[in-house]
Motif scaffolding. Structure first.
Motif, PDB file in Angstrom:
ATOM      1  N   ILE A  76       0.800  -1.265   0.054  1.00 49.95           N
ATOM      2  CA  ILE A  76      -0.027   0.012   0.078  1.00 49.95           C
ATOM      3  C   ILE A  76       0.957   1.268   0.059  1.00 49.95           C
ATOM      4  CG2 ILE A  76      -1.681   1.440   1.376  1.00 49.95           C
ATOM      5  CD1 ILE A  76      -2.752  -1.197   2.356  1.00 49.95           C
ATOM      6  N   SER A  81      -4.029   8.227   3.157  1.00 50.76           N
ATOM      7  CA  SER A  81      -4.971   7.238   2.870  1.00 50.76           C
ATOM      8  C   SER A  81      -4.126   6.445   1.708  1.00 50.76           C
ATOM      9  CB  SER A  81      -6.345   7.815   2.593  1.00 50.76           C
ATOM     10  OG  SER A  81      -6.245   8.437   1.339  1.00 50.76           O
ATOM     11  N   SER A 107      -4.696   1.989  -0.278  1.00 48.76           N
ATOM     12  CA  SER A 107      -5.526   0.871  -0.347  1.00 48.76           C
ATOM     13  C   SER A 107      -4.532   0.148  -1.509  1.00 48.76           C
ATOM     14  CB  SER A 107      -6.931   1.091  -0.840  1.00 48.76           C
ATOM     15  OG  SER A 107      -6.976   1.461  -1.954  1.00 48.76           O
ATOM     16  N   THR A 108      -4.935  -1.362  -1.571  1.00 50.10           N
ATOM     17  CA  THR A 108      -4.638  -2.145  -2.604  1.00 50.10           C
ATOM     18  C   THR A 108      -5.611  -3.184  -2.814  1.00 50.10           C
ATOM     19  OG1 THR A 108      -2.433  -3.532  -3.402  1.00 50.10           O
ATOM     20  CG2 THR A 108      -3.371  -3.744  -0.876  1.00 50.10           C
ATOM     21  N   THR A 109      -5.494  -3.663  -3.865  1.00 49.59           N
ATOM     22  CA  THR A 109      -6.562  -4.617  -4.403  1.00 49.59           C
ATOM     23  C   THR A 109      -5.578  -6.089  -4.502  1.00 49.59           C
ATOM     24  OG1 THR A 109      -7.807  -3.251  -5.676  1.00 49.59           O
ATOM     25  CG2 THR A 109      -7.910  -5.475  -6.236  1.00 49.59           C
ATOM     26  N   GLN A 147     -10.463  -5.470  -1.825  1.00 50.22           N
ATOM     27  CA  GLN A 147      -9.720  -4.070  -1.363  1.00 50.22           C
ATOM     28  C   GLN A 147      -9.419  -3.928   0.031  1.00 50.22           C
ATOM     29  OE1 GLN A 147     -11.816  -0.473  -2.107  1.00 50.22           O
ATOM     30  NE2 GLN A 147      -9.939   0.706  -2.908  1.00 50.22           N
ATOM     31  N   VAL A 148      -8.222  -3.791   0.370  1.00 51.71           N
ATOM     32  CA  VAL A 148      -7.655  -3.254   1.781  1.00 51.71           C
ATOM     33  C   VAL A 148      -7.066  -2.052   1.941  1.00 51.71           C
ATOM     34  CG1 VAL A 148      -6.214  -4.485   3.753  1.00 51.71           C
ATOM     35  CG2 VAL A 148      -7.234  -5.987   2.094  1.00 51.71           C
ATOM     36  N   GLY A 149      -7.661  -1.261   2.897  1.00 52.72           N
ATOM     37  CA  GLY A 149      -7.154  -0.021   2.751  1.00 52.72           C
ATOM     38  C   GLY A 149      -7.009   0.368   4.146  1.00 52.72           C
ATOM     39  N   ASN A 188      -7.060   4.627   6.758  1.00 50.92           N
ATOM     40  CA  ASN A 188      -7.164   5.956   6.586  1.00 50.92           C
ATOM     41  C   ASN A 188      -6.770   6.538   7.832  1.00 50.92           C
ATOM     42  OD1 ASN A 188      -8.805   6.530   4.348  1.00 50.92           O
ATOM     43  ND2 ASN A 188     -10.286   5.119   4.859  1.00 50.92           N
ATOM     44  N   VAL A 225      -8.759   0.782   9.462  1.00 49.57           N
ATOM     45  CA  VAL A 225      -8.280  -0.061   8.476  1.00 49.57           C
ATOM     46  C   VAL A 225      -9.593  -0.267   7.529  1.00 49.57           C
ATOM     47  CG1 VAL A 225      -5.900  -0.638   9.105  1.00 49.57           C
ATOM     48  CG2 VAL A 225      -7.995  -2.134   9.939  1.00 49.57           C
ATOM     49  N   ILE A 231     -11.876  -3.360   4.704  1.00 46.64           N
ATOM     50  CA  ILE A 231     -11.795  -4.303   3.909  1.00 46.64           C
ATOM     51  C   ILE A 231     -13.244  -4.240   3.027  1.00 46.64           C
ATOM     52  CG2 ILE A 231     -11.705  -6.939   3.491  1.00 46.64           C
ATOM     53  CD1 ILE A 231     -10.348  -7.149   6.179  1.00 46.64           C
ATOM     54  N   LYS A 250     -18.427  -3.187   2.795  1.00 40.01           N
ATOM     55  CA  LYS A 250     -17.083  -2.592   3.414  1.00 40.01           C
ATOM     56  C   LYS A 250     -17.221  -2.892   4.929  1.00 40.01           C
ATOM     57  CE  LYS A 250     -14.199   1.592   3.275  1.00 40.01           C
ATOM     58  NZ  LYS A 250     -14.253   3.071   2.773  1.00 40.01           N
TER      59      LYS A 250
END
Length: 382
Positions: free
Chosen positions: A28, A77, A79-81, A87-89, A91, A112, A114, A120
């Motif tokens: 990320i 912020s 995220s990655t797919t 998707q995981v991210g 903030n 965090v 998902i 979500k």
């Protein structure tokens, strides 16, 4: 409610395991965002309140007629797919000077998430699901809620004796740590639910819901919904939320049992041809819960926007009882006109003119205040 949220989290974990490899192609990378808002404020307090400042008879007070108020935050912020499409991210929101709520909490929110076809899940410090989906009266300058110069008590001083709410959303838990689930939008309807183990943010200690140290909210459960749609050019929004929690108080021998509080919140906006009308309502029902604030809070407003211009009028009212043994209710009223002119992408000039009044149930002059405010500011979003 707690079982539902635990089950939802378990389903998310099961879906991650069952959809194949979950490795990400790269780590990320954080991106910067946020806002900077600064106001030049002219405010005039009530003379009788200043003569008996802050409820202390004979104590003279003199407030600045001109002041500078700021509200600034920097967002981190990213995220990655994953290979399975999930998707995981993360903030993180950093208070960046000009803090207007008189707190020392440097990190406002940190969580965090998902996300996928299931919706979500947010884990960490964040507003609860009812707040995330809440709709309130439109304001051209974004100068309402707890950060508003008048509604937040930042221009006209709030007497200590007046105990009222400043927002129409169910924000009792603030941005405390918890878990929130937001379902996928279905035909314009979005549902959300939250569980907060404790109403205190940044609470790293073991949570004791039976502590007799003051009147506080214990475990909080909440559900909310937002419906948005457009019918023949008319934009429509409708939100609703409910939260429940027990209250801890030295007045109870078993503070975590049988002392329930229920909160309800509703909001709506209707927009057509540049005009938007809307309002919201919050009810805190704490019958039989000694020493706990209860009452009604609502707002109503209208806004017109065309091109770079926007202008609005908002009326806000909050009444509360239960914090003071004297019969009657405390009341807080605001009405204001706001305007915005967009100079460029993310750059707005703001203005607000308004009046605020605090009334205490004791009817003592030193416990009441009112006054006018004129403010102009610059808002940057990045």
């Amino acid at each position: 409610m707690k079982k539902i949220l635990v089950a939802s989290t378990a389903l998310v974990a099961a879906s991650m395991l069952s959809t194949g490899a979950a490795s990400a192609s790269e780590k990320i990378k954080l991106e910067l965002g946020g806002f900077s808002k600064w106001w030049v404020v002219g405010a005039w307090q009530d003379d009788s309140y200043q003569a008996n400042n802050n409820g202390t008879a004979g104590a003279q007070g003199d407030y600045n007629s001109v002041d500078i108020k700021g509200d600034n935050e920097i967002f981190f912020s990213g995220s990655t797919t994953l290979d399975n499409g999930m998707q995981v991210g993360i903030n993180v929101e950093l208070e960046a000077g000009g803090t207007t709520d008189n707190t020392a909490d440097t990190i406002d929110k940190s969580n965090v998430f998902i996300a996928g076809g299931f919706g979500k899940v947010i884990l960490g410090s964040e507003a609860n699901g009812t707040v995330l989906l809440h709709v309130m009266a439109p304001d051209a300058a974004g100068n309402t809620d707890s950060d508003g110069l008048l509604t937040g008590g930042l221009a006209i001083a709030k007497p200590d004796a007046v105990q009222t709410q400043v927002v129409t959303s169910i924000d009792t838990d603030g941005d405390s740590e918890g878990v929130t689930y937001v379902a996928p939008t279905f035909y314009g309807l979005t549902l959300g639910a939250s569980y907060k183990p404790n109403s205190t943010q940044d609470n790293r200690g073991a949570t004791n819901i039976s502590t007799n140290s003051g009147v506080t909210a214990g475990e909080i459960y909440g559900v909310g919904g937002l419906y948005t749609n457009t019918f023949s050019g008319v934009d429509f929004k409708l939100s609703g939320g409910w939260a429940t929690y027990d209250v801890n108080s030295p007045a109870y021998s078993t503070p975590s049992k049988g002392q329930g509080v229920n909160e309800y919140a509703f909001g709506t906006q209707i927009g057509y041809a540049g005009f938007t009308v809307g309002g919201s309502y919050r009810k805190i029902n704490a019958e039989g819960v000694a020493g706990f604030l209860q009452g009604d809070t609502w707002d109503a407003g209208v806004q017109y926007a065309s091109g770079p211009y926007a202008v609005s009028f908002v009326y806000f009212n909050s009444q509360a009882e239960g914090s003071i043994t004297t019969a009657g209710e405390d009341e807080f009223t605001v009405y204001q006109v706001s305007g915005k002119y967009t100079l460029g992408a993310g750059v707005d000039v703001l203005a607000t003119v308004g009046h605020a009044e605090y009334s205490d149930e004791t009817n003592l002059q030193q416990n009441e205040n009112k006054g006018w405010m004129v403010a102009t500011g610059l808002s940057l979003q990045f």
